[in-house]
Motif scaffolding. Structure first.
Motif, PDB file in Angstrom:
ATOM      1  N   LEU A 148      -6.283 -10.750  14.214  1.00  0.00           N
ATOM      2  CA  LEU A 148      -6.500  -9.573  15.064  1.00  0.00           C
ATOM      3  C   LEU A 148      -5.235  -8.717  15.175  1.00  0.00           C
ATOM      4  N   ILE A 149      -4.068  -9.347  15.135  1.00  0.00           N
ATOM      5  CA  ILE A 149      -2.815  -8.580  15.112  1.00  0.00           C
ATOM      6  C   ILE A 149      -2.785  -7.719  13.851  1.00  0.00           C
ATOM      7  N   ASN A 150      -3.088  -8.338  12.704  1.00  0.00           N
ATOM      8  CA  ASN A 150      -3.093  -7.585  11.432  1.00  0.00           C
ATOM      9  C   ASN A 150      -4.123  -6.466  11.454  1.00  0.00           C
ATOM     10  N   GLN A 151      -5.318  -6.774  11.965  1.00  0.00           N
ATOM     11  CA  GLN A 151      -6.361  -5.762  12.062  1.00  0.00           C
ATOM     12  C   GLN A 151      -5.888  -4.593  12.933  1.00  0.00           C
ATOM     13  N   SER A 152      -5.280  -4.920  14.067  1.00  0.00           N
ATOM     14  CA  SER A 152      -4.812  -3.890  14.997  1.00  0.00           C
ATOM     15  C   SER A 152      -3.690  -3.062  14.391  1.00  0.00           C
ATOM     16  N   GLN A 153      -2.794  -3.699  13.652  1.00  0.00           N
ATOM     17  CA  GLN A 153      -1.734  -2.949  12.986  1.00  0.00           C
ATOM     18  C   GLN A 153      -2.310  -1.983  11.959  1.00  0.00           C
TER      19      GLN A 153
END
Length: 150
Positions: free
Chosen positions: A44-49
């Motif tokens: 989710l961090i990667n998706q959000s970035q």
């Protein structure tokens, strides 16, 4: 204010919530004791970035300044969660609940941005809708995780 300036303002505000999302999942990944949850939060961090990069690209293409800060509300919420976890410990259910609250705020931010769809270029509306759907799917998964943790 012309439509382009309004669109930049809308996207800058939305990106603050996306940046809140990044910070929230970084925190969750660092405190969870469940390796599967940690992996999901990192995804989710990667998706959000990626979401933030898409939004900033749109902002730049309209002549605006990119947005890398978070909301005051998000900072307060993360501070409160830090205090709460230092007192009660970081149980999985509390981590999931805080993520769910953050994701519900993100849904509101996406809805607020889409309220200005008439001022946004069509490709930007499609990007915001796509991100909103991904956030909605995350809400559902977090609800399922919460039920499993109960």
């Amino acid at each position: 204010m012309n439509n382009s300036e309004k669109a930049v303002d809308v996207l800058q505000e939305l990106n603050q919530f996306v940046n809140d999302r990044i910070e929230g999942y970084k925190h969750a990944a660092s405190v969870t004791k469940d390796p599967a949850h940690a992996s999901y939060y990192k995804d989710l961090i990667n998706q959000s970035q990626n979401f933030s990069n898409e939004i900033n690209s749109s902002i730049s293409s309209m002549g605006g300044s990119t947005q890398n800060s978070t909301t005051a509300k998000g900072k307060i919420f993360r501070g409160w969660m830090d205090v709460k976890s230092s007192i009660t410990g970081s149980d999985e259910e509390a981590v999931i609940k805080s993520n769910l609250t953050g994701e519900e705020w993100a849904q509101k931010a996406y809805n607020d941005a889409l309220d200005h769809r008439g001022e946004l270029p069509q490709n930007v509306v499609q990007m915001v809708e796509k991100q909103k759907q991904a956030s909605l799917a995350t809400c559902e998964r977090l609800r399922q995780m919460k039920e499993s943790a109960d």
